[in-house]
Design an enzyme around this catalytic site. Structure first.
Site, PDB file in Angstrom:
ATOM      1  N   VAL A 241       0.800  -1.283  -0.006  1.00 55.33           N
ATOM      2  CA  VAL A 241       0.014  -0.063  -0.122  1.00 55.33           C
ATOM      3  C   VAL A 241       0.679   1.148   0.011  1.00 55.33           C
ATOM      4  CG1 VAL A 241      -1.789   1.225   1.583  1.00 55.33           C
ATOM      5  CG2 VAL A 241      -1.982  -0.909   1.078  1.00 55.33           C
ATOM      6  N   TRP A 539      11.348  -5.740  19.675  1.00 57.43           N
ATOM      7  CA  TRP A 539      10.364  -5.816  18.677  1.00 57.43           C
ATOM      8  C   TRP A 539       8.838  -5.676  19.066  1.00 57.43           C
ATOM      9  CZ3 TRP A 539      12.625 -11.237  17.915  1.00 57.43           C
ATOM     10  CH2 TRP A 539      14.072 -11.123  17.548  1.00 57.43           C
ATOM     11  N   HIS A 540       9.032  -4.575  20.146  1.00 56.22           N
ATOM     12  CA  HIS A 540       7.546  -4.565  20.924  1.00 56.22           C
ATOM     13  C   HIS A 540       7.394  -2.739  20.676  1.00 56.22           C
ATOM     14  CE1 HIS A 540       8.537  -7.942  23.785  1.00 56.22           C
ATOM     15  NE2 HIS A 540       8.120  -8.163  22.664  1.00 56.22           N
ATOM     16  N   HIS A 583       5.227  -8.436  26.645  1.00 60.99           N
ATOM     17  CA  HIS A 583       5.398  -8.648  25.221  1.00 60.99           C
ATOM     18  C   HIS A 583       3.856  -8.305  24.323  1.00 60.99           C
ATOM     19  CE1 HIS A 583       9.332 -11.057  25.466  1.00 60.99           C
ATOM     20  NE2 HIS A 583       8.694 -10.390  26.971  1.00 60.99           N
TER      21      HIS A 583
END
Length: 605
Positions: A241, A539-540, A583
């Site tokens: 997109v 990765w949070h 997490h």
């Protein structure tokens, strides 16, 4: 329908067009398309990786990381306070998004962290609602007898879902390491938590994983939520997109989206939306798509040559990220363990594959030992000084000229959390193996890695488009350790983990050899350098499309609608306005579930 044929969607009209087939996006798409009168299209830039062994089979921690088939492999800009490093920011690329590549940790935040959303101006976003929607997303399977025979697992069914798509259970096979970790934490004064899924995570406990115990495969958005055949749901992969398309502006009215532009096989197409356009592109790419659509900070947009349609200065701001650092110790060979290190041996790994086909063996392993603790529980002068340092930095930050509107309230909440002995400030996880990007296990040796996470960073970062080309990676700047208390937090956690290995039974469970940072790392300055050189993203990341009042630099309202638009929403982890001690995957599913009800209610579906 999952397709790679762009013509199946190009120029067609659907009720809802969802940009991004990740964790929250597929959750939302599945729920909306339960109504056969509603049509839904999902555009996913990655591949259809359903059934791929690297995704499907657990116990293979990290095999998809930095693999461009599964991972966007983003990097931050150079971080001056991390010895000028660029830090890898892995994000799932493909159906299911990061739920397809994460480490299966099924963790829910403390109630106070979620109630903070409501305190910041978002009615209905509280722990009670969180628990309702997160239970809707899951089916919990109690531990099997093979587990309870060797470890006394506990749980409370009132906190667990019983009929949701995501299958959740406690994975077997690392109970010896769990025993060392859990008993040591209790001996250090932490409370053993019966079940950490009811809003109280402060203590030490066994974590569940999003694994299906019927076949021991990853249970995630692309397999658990997607129906086999639903004619009113169309999913196109390899579709990036590029921007939202709006109808001509009517003076004095909010903008109305008519669809999205996307790139597929090098060609640009448009798919039309009858009711709504919904961004589920994640913390990195949702703000990028908004900016390329003319929504954001005018100075950012003018720099990349995009005309400003909506002046919305919160886009790409308020980034908060967990980062982590590990200490590693050799396990005592006199005690028999099964750790992930064994999978490095070819013969053992082949046998593990054979056993897995029978529903047995090490490939069912997850990460199970977690502890969350307030700084005050460390009971040291240095910990007390960390509290004072953080208080001082926050007060200084709040008085900074030009501070972002609304940030003072976030910082006040962080101070309340810091001072609250029932709320966690440290997170320590017991990883059953050598957790390192640079080292391999020595033959015949096994390891335990104690991993510390920074849960409530004071530093705030940004993610912004660098060019008007949607194929160019946005600039990710987490501002790591811009507030020194963030670094000091990890320093104190490293010291606490060293205290852990001087406490029984962990003391007897290791050889005494510290692999990382190693015996040469003793002073605070040396520990700081070790962290700067070795910390990683967990990765949070959250916050780049924050759900806050517009005057407080919000991007979306409590209905998740983008300010200044009539029918554009953001539904992913980027809407979380203040970082949680957890997490984030369970929270992403919760957002998708709640968003489905919000969307249906607004259209009386």
């Amino acid at each position: 329908m999952i397709t790679t044929n762009g013509a199946d969607l190009a120029s067609k009209t659907f009720d809802f067009v969802i940009a991004g087939g990740g964790t929250a996006g597929l959750t939302l798409a599945a729920r909306l398309s339960e109504d056969p009168s509603v049509t839904v299209a999902v555009l996913e830039a990655g591949d259809n990786t359903i059934g791929e062994p690297k995704v499907r089979i657990p116990g293979q921690f990290g095999v998809t990381i930095a693999d461009p088939k599964f991972d966007w492999t983003f990097f931050t800009k150079k971080q001056p306070l991390s010895n000028n490093r660029k830090v890898l920011w892995s994000r799932g690329k493909g159906l299911g998004g990061s739920s397809a590549i994460n480490f299966y940790a099924w963790v829910k935040p403390p109630a106070g962290d979620v109630d903070a959303f409501e305190k910041l101006g978002n009615p209905g976003w509280n722990w009670e609602d969180y628990l309702k929607y997160s239970k809707k997303s899951e089916t919990f399977h109690p531990p099997a007898q093979e587990q309870t025979d060797v470890y006394p697992h506990s749980y409370n069914v009132e906190y667990r879902g019983t009929s949701g798509p995501i299958q959740v259970t406690v994975p077997p096979h690392v109970y010896t390491v769990d025993n060392l970790f859990q008993e040591t934490m209790v001996n250090l004064g932490l409370k053993a938590i019966e079940d950490a899924y009811g809003g109280n995570t402060t203590g030490t406990w066994i974590c569940s994983s999003n694994l299906d115990p019927k076949n021991w495969t990853r249970s995630y958005a692309a397999t658990a939520y997607l129906p086999q055949d639903r004619p009113n749901l169309a999913i196109l992969t390899h579709a990036l997109v590029s921007r939202i398309i709006f109808v001509d502006r009517v003076e004095g009215q909010d903008l109305t989206a008519s669809g999205v532009e996307f790139i597929h096989n090098g060609n640009t197409h448009v798919v039309h939306a009858r009711k709504e356009v919904i961004l589920s592109c994640g913390v990195v790419q949702s703000p990028q798509v908004l900016e390329l659509s003319g929504i954001g900070r005018p100075e950012i947009l003018s720099k990349i040559g995009v005309d400003t349609k909506i002046d919305l200065p919160g886009v790409g701001e308020n980034l908060q990220e967990h980062n982590l650092v590990a200490t590693v110790f050799e396990l005592n060979p006199a005690i028999k363990h099964e750790t992930l290190d064994l999978l490095r041996d070819r013969e053992y790994a082949q046998e593990a594959v054979r056993l897995y086909a029978e529903g047995k063996g090490m490939l069912r392993t997850g990460i199970t030992s977690f502890a969350y603790l307030p700084i005050s529980s460390v009971k040291s002068v240095e910990a007390e000084n960390l509290i004072k340092q953080t208080e001082r930095e926050i007060e200084e930050y709040k008085n900074t000229p030009g501070i972002a509107p609304g940030l003072r309230e976030q910082l006040d909440i962080q101070l309340e959390t810091l001072r609250d002995d029932t709320m966690p400030d440290f997170e320590i996880t017991g990883f059953p193996g050598l957790f390192s990007l640079s080292l391999n296990p020595e033959p015949g040796k096994q390891y335990i890695s104690l991993v510390a996470l920074l849960n409530h960073p004071v530093s705030r970062g940004t993610i912004h488009a660098k060019t008007a080309n949607p194929q160019d990676t946005p600039e990710i700047d987490p501002h790591y350790f811009e507030k020194d208390s963030d670094l000091e937090n990890l320093v104190q956690q490293v010291k606490f983990m060293r205290r852990m290995v001087q406490t029984e039974p962990l003391k007897s469970g290791i050889t005494g050899v510290e692999v990382l940072p190693g015996e040469g790392c003793t002073t605070d300055a040396q520990i700081r350098d070790y962290i700067k050189d070795n910390h990683r993203s967990a990765w949070h990341g959250i916050g780049t499309c924050s759900m806050l009042p517009r005057e407080k630099q919000g991007v979306v309202d409590p209905q998740l609608k983008v300010y200044g638009t009539k029918n554009v929403r953001v539904v992913d982890i980027s809407i979380v306005p203040i970082q949680i001690a957890a997490h984030t995957q369970a929270t992403a599913y919760m957002i998708g579930e709640k968003a489905a009800d919000l969307v249906r209610a607004s259209h009386a579906l």
